[in-house]
Scaffold this motif. Structure first.
Motif, PDB file in Angstrom:
ATOM      1  N   LEU B  46       0.831  -1.212   0.000  1.00  0.00           N
ATOM      2  CA  LEU B  46       0.000   0.000   0.000  1.00  0.00           C
ATOM      3  C   LEU B  46       0.864   1.261   0.000  1.00  0.00           C
ATOM      4  O   LEU B  46       0.663   2.178  -0.797  1.00  0.00           O
ATOM      5  N   THR B  49       2.855   1.916  -3.303  1.00  0.00           N
ATOM      6  CA  THR B  49       2.066   2.247  -4.488  1.00  0.00           C
ATOM      7  C   THR B  49       1.238   3.511  -4.301  1.00  0.00           C
ATOM      8  O   THR B  49       0.861   4.156  -5.269  1.00  0.00           O
ATOM      9  N   ARG B  50       0.937   3.902  -3.050  1.00  0.00           N
ATOM     10  CA  ARG B  50       0.039   5.038  -2.810  1.00  0.00           C
ATOM     11  C   ARG B  50       0.738   6.287  -2.300  1.00  0.00           C
ATOM     12  O   ARG B  50       0.282   7.397  -2.517  1.00  0.00           O
ATOM     13  N   TRP B  51       1.811   6.112  -1.567  1.00  0.00           N
ATOM     14  CA  TRP B  51       2.408   7.231  -0.855  1.00  0.00           C
ATOM     15  C   TRP B  51       3.591   7.756  -1.655  1.00  0.00           C
ATOM     16  O   TRP B  51       4.655   7.140  -1.677  1.00  0.00           O
ATOM     17  N   PHE B 117      -9.600  -1.188  -0.131  1.00  0.00           N
ATOM     18  CA  PHE B 117      -8.362  -0.606  -0.678  1.00  0.00           C
ATOM     19  C   PHE B 117      -7.248  -1.626  -0.884  1.00  0.00           C
ATOM     20  O   PHE B 117      -6.125  -1.255  -1.164  1.00  0.00           O
TER      21      PHE B 117
END
Lengths: 311, 296
Positions: B46, B49-51, B117
């Motif tokens: 997570l 890939t997101r931050w 998510f």
């Protein structure tokens, strides 16, 4: 509205009945040996596939012998009985290979958890070699003569679920009567209470242990055959999830308690049926959430008799 | 035969074996390792890939520092979860503890499968890579294993390690000696979770995709097999078991579909044929004597 409710309750009772069968299998072995047979899920799968084959079902293209099948199929009830017997024999084999050597050496009981897991892995993968990983649906004619749906008080319900529930109830009844009344059942309970004393009273404890494994395997196999005919065979691993849920039922009802396993199974089926359909993905977590809660709040289960050693 | 990719998998196996070993060294059979492994892996997948602050590029690369940060965070989150859950489940003993930890694994698996998510059944894919090839992962995996091994070796001489051994031999006696058994067991459980969480973070990058299947009951079985085969009397046992049993299915690949059957046979027959595992105290003693003679 009433038919939806009736159908939901029936589904709950039917799947609860199957959970109870699996949990009763664990219970029998646990009460005589104090260990859990983790191969129970594999025996469940074997029962399902045996029923399919005995009814004349053919092996799919990914199997070891594609297109092979028995020349003539047996009627469902006979195939189911024979498949349960077959699973019972495999259960005996599991006892001989995974449990007996450890017991003879007086090894730590928890090791049996590992060896029985190994036996389960071997069995499931052998099944996969033979039948392939694909799912199987039972032939349409499997339950010829049984109407597709029953109408009760204006409500239509699937008749195969009624059959499933009836067979589960009958099996549980026979098992209870056998445990309570017959000589063999009483001997088994004596061994469960105290193996050494039972031995001194002239009961062959070893034979009773073997018997517990046969009956336990047969119960799992029966569950597999019933799920196969009512839903389908979802692949050789299908028994694993039933095996794990059976474990949850076992803890819910209390380890070693026969009535607890039955009540726990029905309760678990009901809890799962109450999960709304838009959250159906979470249904598989219900059993384990309950299991977790029970272990923490009331480790002896609903109707358990053995207190848990607490620290 | 053993390429870099398999080597990394073997090292990850050894790390997970150590994670199962730690509670066992305090006499607690916990099968929760895959749950913490899943927590670490999901967190790393997570975050990277997101931050955007972690510095993942459009080409799918990641700075090495971010990987280290994720290993720490993965271990931290898993450790916190273990602290929370451990207080509850460690009251249970023997088979009850084993079943409770299986339940934890299954609950987390279903949660990761269904949370909005985490990518559902497909999972999170295209996880940025700190290294261009599998060979790059060998060094960090080896470093993590060396660190964990060194720590376990040190533990044997520390008060905590001695208390764990005492509980394993006789919990009641240990408590009578004044050992705070609850805290010692909890410490072992948390250490095990931290190790599994960090390993998960590394594995998520190495595998490039991460889904709920990475932390399932199957992993409980295989990681337990590592300890059974290797032996649980020394930290070397699970390491050897993890290396061997991860390599085995790959090395058996020419045999075809029979390999999983053979894998099951190892778990089935291992405890019967070699109850103490491959690395027994007697073997270690012999190796120790051999080492001393060489020094002379």
């Amino acid at each position: 509205m009433i038919d939806v409710l009736l159908q939901t309750l029936l589904n709950a009772a039917a799947s609860g009945g199957v959970y109870a069968l699996v949990a009763l299998g664990y219970t029998l072995v646990f009460s005589v040996l104090g260990v859990i047979n983790f191969a129970q899920g594999a025996l469940f799968s074997i029962g399902g596939y045996l029923t399919y084959l005995l009814m004349g079902g053919r092996i799919g293209v990914n199997g070891a012998l594609p297109g092979w099948g028995l020349p003539a199929g047996l009627p469902f009830w006979l195939a189911l009985l024979l498949a349960a017997a077959g699973s019972g024999l495999v259960g005996l084999l599991v006892e001989r290979v995974a449990f007996a050597p450890l017991r003879r050496r007086g090894a730590e009981p928890l090791l049996a958890l590992i060896t029985s897991l190994g036996a389960g892995v071997v069995l499931v993968n052998l099944l996969q070699l033979l039948m392939g990983a694909e799912g199987y649906a039972f032939p349409e004619a499997a339950l010829a003569g049984l109407p597709n749906a029953l109408v009760i008080g204006g409500a239509r319900i699937r008749s195969v679920q009624v059959l499933l529930l009836a067979v589960c109830a009958f099996a549980v009844l026979v098992l209870t009567l056998w445990l309570e009344r017959s000589k063999g059942g009483r001997a088994l309970r004596a061994v469960a209470e105290d193996a050494t004393t039972a031995q001194l009273l002239g009961i062959n404890s070893e034979a009773m242990v073997r018997l517990a494994f046969v009956v336990s395997g047969a119960l799992a196999g029966l569950g597999g055959g019933l799920v196969g005919v009512s839903v389908s065979l979802a692949g050789p691993y299908m028994g694993i999830s039933y095996g794990l849920k059976g474990l949850a039922v076992l803890v819910l009802g209390g380890l070693g308690s026969v009535s607890g396993a039955i009540a726990g199974g029905l309760l678990m089926g009901l809890a799962e049926a109450l999960v709304p359909s838009d959250a159906s993905g979470w249904r598989d977590a219900v059993a384990f959430a309950i299991l977790f809660a029970v272990l923490l709040l009331r480790p002896s289960g609903l109707l358990g008799r053995r207190p848990v050693d607490r620290v | 035969m053993i390429d870099n990719g398999l080597l990394v998998q073997m090292l990850i196996g050894a790390l997970l074996g150590l994670s199962v070993y730690l509670p066992l060294a305090a006499g607690q059979l916990s099968l929760a390792t895959p749950a913490f492994y899943a927590v670490g892996g999901t967190l790393a997948a997570l975050l990277s890939t997101r931050w955007s602050a972690l510095g993942a590029t459009a080409a799918g690369t990641l700075p090495l520092g971010s990987l280290v940060l994720e290993l720490l965070l993965g271990g931290l989150l898993a450790g916190l979860l273990a602290l929370l859950v451990g207080r509850l489940v460690l009251r249970l003993q023997g088979i009850y503890l084993a079943i409770a930890t299986i339940a934890l694994v299954e609950i987390l698996r279903v949660a990761i499968l269904n949370l909005p998510f985490t990518g559902g059944a497909v999972g999170i894919f295209g996880i940025p890579q700190p290294f261009a090839t599998a060979a790059g992962y060998v060094l960090p995996a080896l470093a993590l294993l060396a660190l964990a091994g060194w720590w376990c070796q040190r533990l044997e001489g520390m008060p905590l390690g001695r208390a764990m051994a005492a509980i394993r031999d006789d919990e009641l006696a240990a408590r009578c000696m004044g050992i705070d058994t609850t805290n010692v067991k909890l410490s072992a459980f948390v250490l095990s979770a931290v190790l599994a969480g960090s390993t998960g973070a590394l594995a998520a990058h190495f595998l490039n995709t991460w889904n709920a299947r990475q932390g399932s009951f199957d992993v409980s079985i295989t990681t337990l097999a590592f300890v059974v085969l290797g032996g649980s009397r020394s930290w070397l046992g699970p390491v050897v078991g993890g290396l061997l049993l991860t390599a085995l299915p790959e090395l058996l690949r020419p045999v075809g579909d029979v390999r999983l059957v053979l894998f099951g046979l190892v778990i089935l027959l291992g405890p019967v044929l070699a109850p103490q595992g491959l690395i027994t105290p007697a073997l270690l003693a012999r190796l120790g004597r051999w080492g001393e003679e060489k020094e002379r």
